[in-house]
Design a protein around this motif. Structure first.
Motif, mmCIF file in Angstrom:
data_model
loop_
_atom_site.group_PDB
_atom_site.id
_atom_site.type_symbol
_atom_site.label_atom_id
_atom_site.label_comp_id
_atom_site.label_asym_id
_atom_site.label_seq_id
_atom_site.Cartn_x
_atom_site.Cartn_y
_atom_site.Cartn_z
ATOM 1 N N ILE A 74 0.598 -1.239 0.204
ATOM 2 C CA ILE A 74 0.174 0.167 0.296
ATOM 3 C C ILE A 74 0.579 1.033 0.197
ATOM 4 O O ILE A 74 1.996 1.217 0.874
ATOM 5 C CB ILE A 74 -0.842 0.097 1.143
ATOM 6 C CG1 ILE A 74 -2.185 -1.159 1.088
ATOM 7 C CG2 ILE A 74 -1.835 1.405 1.403
ATOM 8 C CD1 ILE A 74 -2.841 -1.778 2.629
ATOM 9 N N VAL A 75 1.082 2.054 -1.416
ATOM 10 C CA VAL A 75 1.708 3.490 -1.042
ATOM 11 C C VAL A 75 1.012 4.626 -0.491
ATOM 12 O O VAL A 75 -0.374 4.628 -1.391
ATOM 13 C CB VAL A 75 2.216 3.316 -2.462
ATOM 14 C CG1 VAL A 75 3.103 3.985 -2.940
ATOM 15 C CG2 VAL A 75 2.735 1.695 -3.240
ATOM 16 N N ALA A 76 1.919 5.334 -0.373
ATOM 17 C CA ALA A 76 1.782 6.521 0.115
ATOM 18 C C ALA A 76 1.256 7.522 -1.179
ATOM 19 O O ALA A 76 2.604 7.501 -1.666
ATOM 20 C CB ALA A 76 2.094 7.550 1.141
ATOM 21 N N VAL A 77 0.285 8.467 -1.074
ATOM 22 C CA VAL A 77 0.581 9.611 -2.760
ATOM 23 C C VAL A 77 1.417 10.217 -2.904
ATOM 24 O O VAL A 77 2.337 10.691 -3.613
ATOM 25 C CB VAL A 77 -1.122 9.226 -3.027
ATOM 26 C CG1 VAL A 77 -0.816 10.210 -4.518
ATOM 27 C CG2 VAL A 77 -1.641 8.437 -3.191
ATOM 28 N N GLU A 78 1.312 11.184 -1.666
ATOM 29 C CA GLU A 78 2.220 12.395 -1.609
ATOM 30 C C GLU A 78 4.250 11.556 -1.459
ATOM 31 O O GLU A 78 4.798 12.706 -2.104
ATOM 32 C CB GLU A 78 2.141 12.618 -0.510
ATOM 33 C CG GLU A 78 2.666 11.420 1.095
ATOM 34 C CD GLU A 78 2.356 12.000 2.052
ATOM 35 O OE1 GLU A 78 2.261 13.457 2.669
ATOM 36 O OE2 GLU A 78 2.501 12.061 3.689
#
Length: 733
Positions: free
Chosen positions: A498-502
């Protein structure tokens, strides 16, 4: 040449000087007298022989005197009489008849002898008792004849004594036996009667009379059990005609109309035969078995009828189905079974209570009975499952019309406790296909067809076809293998980042279960989770996945101590969230920070009205542990904003189906953009973070960045990998 007897008288004649001169002989013929004397001698000899050797006692007895107490003395006795009385001849000849007569018979014996002499009779016969020398009593049949002299005056008695002791003892024993029998019959509580072959009553004991409240005089002479039901009595009479000397007894139960109402009577009958084997009489012993029969009927009802709806239960339905198939085989006709199941009945039970659910089942049963022919059978198998047996059908079209009629009859609302309920049903139809059709197979086929109707959206009917059986067998095999997999530990956890968009960095991982099937290879959840949920195995699988994911997260956190604290998301079933204590136990055993565990539950499971209150309590218990909560598949269910606001969730996960068209220049893209954008803004407005699943391209990622999405996951970054693969990926990054 005949010999004659003569009386010869001879006289000697002498001369004057006294000298003998000659004889003078006189001859008198006495042959007749001599013959008479010889005959008398022979007669006396015969009498003596007869008297002495007679097999019965014989005596010559003198006459009584004029005294009232006078006794008759024995003048002569024979050997048989001595043996009968136990005295020697000399002893008896010194005694009188009174000495050996039983005291109770003495007066009558004297009176009879006196009357014989005075009345001018010739003989009399009497049975009387004598006392032997040893004190034992013997009975004798006494024949007394009066002998008169030539002038007609009484001379003496000739008495004959025949020993009848054994007969008298037998008669006495029989009398006592009959008396005991009569006492027993009269005193016992069972009904005892006797009747002739034409059923005319000849005897009824007191219990019989009391039971029917009639006197013996009223009953005897009448017909046995006139008040018995005609059908029962016909059967009873038939059983009586079957009795014979080899089988003289029978038992029959029948109903009789008594003063106490219609009662069940059990009769034990015995036929009495004459020497030619013909029945001359019946003896019957009866008892009231009404309570027992009623208890048996209640037990039979309980065994074959559903106590709630009063419809036949599974046992009776299967019995009738067996008989229907047998008749159909003989008549070359067809039989069908309809399997009816209420849709969403559990929701009704959980929301309105079991009492309302029971009322609904009763009402449904009544409507089902009302729409069938008398020869058809509606039954309740259990729960909300009903079955219908239809006989003598020609084709499937008739059955589909029946299914439509049943659906139509159940369409009007049901009024339960001042609340109207609408219900729909799923119907499975199975049609007998051969003479060898078994009832179990036909019912199973209807059940499979009903299950197909459920799978295809409910509120419909389906007709069984062979593919359903094949699918059911495959499903059974898969269920068996799944149970074995749980026991043998054939599961493996894969993880997708699960990747942080920022910043594009991995913020967490979602744990995804896989089944390493020994023959079919790696199986995805969609291939086995539905069976796991239906069988309850999902709880054990969820528990194992949760433990493995926490252990792996702890290992990564220790391996990368300088990286931001990784989180792990685990999707659990509704059954699992109702046990927050198990989650607390795992967190304590593994030693992982509770905030790094994200528990995901689908929107559909969370929003069901029957589980909403319990889910709210369970989720708050998890929050109290420090666990983060995520609502999975947001937008795919039927949640309301009120529910969404109530639940203590931290993340909303938007399903991949909403972003499939993002990044593609096709019709509808702008509409999908607007929907996804609105969902993201709604999530933020509620103070929650948003995670979008299924990101497959850079274009989709860029569009989501522009909408302010927080986290994304999908194959664009990495497909699900085992723990070792994720470790390699994190080492690279």
């Amino acid at each position: 040449g005949h010999v004659v007897w003569a009386l010869l008288s001879v006289s000697m004649v002498h001369d004057e000087e006294g000298e003998p001169l000659y004889f003078v002989s006189q001859i008198q013929n006495i042959s007749e007298r001599k013959r008479a004397e010889e005959a008398l001698k022979e007669s006396e000899q015969r009498f003596r022989s007869t008297f002495e050797d007679a097999p019965i006692g014989v005596a010559l007895v003198g006459l009584p005197s004029s005294s009232p107490d006078s006794a008759t003395r024995y003048l002569r006795v024979n050997r048989a009489l001595c043996e009968m009385l136990g005295y020697a001849e000399e002893e008896l000849l010194s005694m009188t008849s009174s000495d050996v007569t039983h005291p109770e018979d003495l007066e009558e014996s004297r009176a009879r002898a006196k009357r014989l002499v005075e009345a001018g009779g010739s003989k009399y016969t009497i049975e009387k008792r004598y006392v032997r020398s040893d004190g034992r009593v013997v009975w004798a049949m006494l024949n007394v004849s009066l002998v008169r002299d030539s002038e007609g005056s009484p001379s003496h008695f000739v008495s004959q004594y025949q020993d009848v002791t054994q007969r008298k003892e037998t008669e006495e024993a029989l009398r006592r036996s009959e008396e005991r029998y009569r006492n027993v019959v009269e005193e016992q509580t069972e009904l005892v009667c006797r009747f002739l072959p034409d059923l005319t009553l000849t005897f009824a004991n007191d219990a019989y009379c009391r039971y029917f409240e009639k006197s013996s005089e009223e009953l005897v002479g009448g017909r046995f059990l006139d008040d018995v039901r005609e059908a029962d009595h016909a059967y009873y009479e038939e059983q009586l005609t079957r009795l014979n000397p080899e089988s003289p007894t029978a038992t029959v139960e029948e109903r009789a109309l008594t003063p106490g109402g219609l009662r069940w009577l059990h009769w034990a009958d015995t036929a009495i035969f004459d020497v030619d084997g013909r029945i001359v009489e019946y003896q019957s012993v009866g008892r009231d078995v009404t309570e027992r029969r009623e208890a048996e009927e209640r037990l039979e009802y309980q065994a074959f009828y559903d106590p709630l709806t009063r419809l036949p239960n599974r046992a009776l339905f299967m019995d009738r189905l067996d008989h229907a198939l047998s008749r159909a085989n003989r008549q070359e006709s067809k039989v069908a079974v309809l399997f009816v199941d209420l849709d969403n009945f559990k929701v009704i039970n959980d929301s309105l209570g079991h009492e309302a659910g029971d009322q609904l089942l009763v009402a449904v049963g009544e409507r089902l009975k009302g729409c069938l022919r008398p020869e058809d059978t509606a039954a309740r198998l259990g729960g909300d499952e009903f079955t219908i047996l239809i006989e003598d059908v020609n084709n499937v079209n008739e059955l589909t019309l029946i299914a439509e009629r049943i659906t139509e009859i159940l369409q009007p609302p049901f009024a339960l406790e001042e609340q109207e309920l609408f219900v729909t049903i799923s119907i499975g139809i199975a049609f007998s296909s051969s003479a060898e059709e078994r009832s179990e197979n036909l019912l199973r086929a209807a059940d499979l067809a009903m299950y197909r109707a459920k799978q295809r959206g409910k509120a419909r009917y389906e007709v069984f076809d062979r593919s359903m059986h094949t699918n059911a067998l495959e499903r059974l095999v898969l269920e068996t293998e799944l149970r074995r997999a749980v026991e043998l530990g054939e599961f493996k956890v894969y993880y997708q980042p699960i990747v942080a968009v920022e910043n594009g960095r991995i913020a967490g991982l979602e744990a995804l279960v896989r089944w390493e099937h020994p023959k079919r290879g790696l199986l995805l959840p969609r291939e086995f989770l539905s069976i796991a949920e239906e069988t309850g195995l999902i709880v054990r699988i969820d528990h194992w996945v949760l433990r493995e994911a926490c252990k792996q997260a702890r290992a990564w956190q220790e391996r990368y101590p300088n990286a931001p604290l990784l989180t792990v998301a685990v999707n659990v079933s509704p059954k699992q969230i109702f046990h927050p204590e198990l989650v607390a136990k795992i967190l304590g055993e593994i030693g992982i920070d509770p905030s790094t565990l994200h528990v995901e539950i689908t929107e559909d499971a969370m929003m069901k009205s029957n589980a909403a209150r319990s889910a709210d309590y369970a989720l708050r218990a998890l929050k109290d542990l420090g666990v983060k909560l995520a609502m999975d598949d947001f937008g795919m269910g039927y949640s309301s904003l009120a529910h969404l606001k109530r639940f203590p969730v931290d993340f909303l996960k938007i399903d991949r189906s909403f972003i499939n068209a993002l990044g593609q220049d096709i019709n509808g893209t702008s509409k999908d953009l607007e929907i996804v954008s609105a969902m993201i803004h709604l999530t933020h407005a509620l103070g929650l973070k948003v995670v979008v699943e299924g990101v497959e391209s850079l274009e989709q990622l860029e569009q989501l960045q522009g909408m302010g999405c927080d986290f994304v996951q999908g194959n664009y970054f990495s497909e699900p990998l085992p723990g070792e693969g994720i470790s390699v990926l994190m080492d690279i990054l």
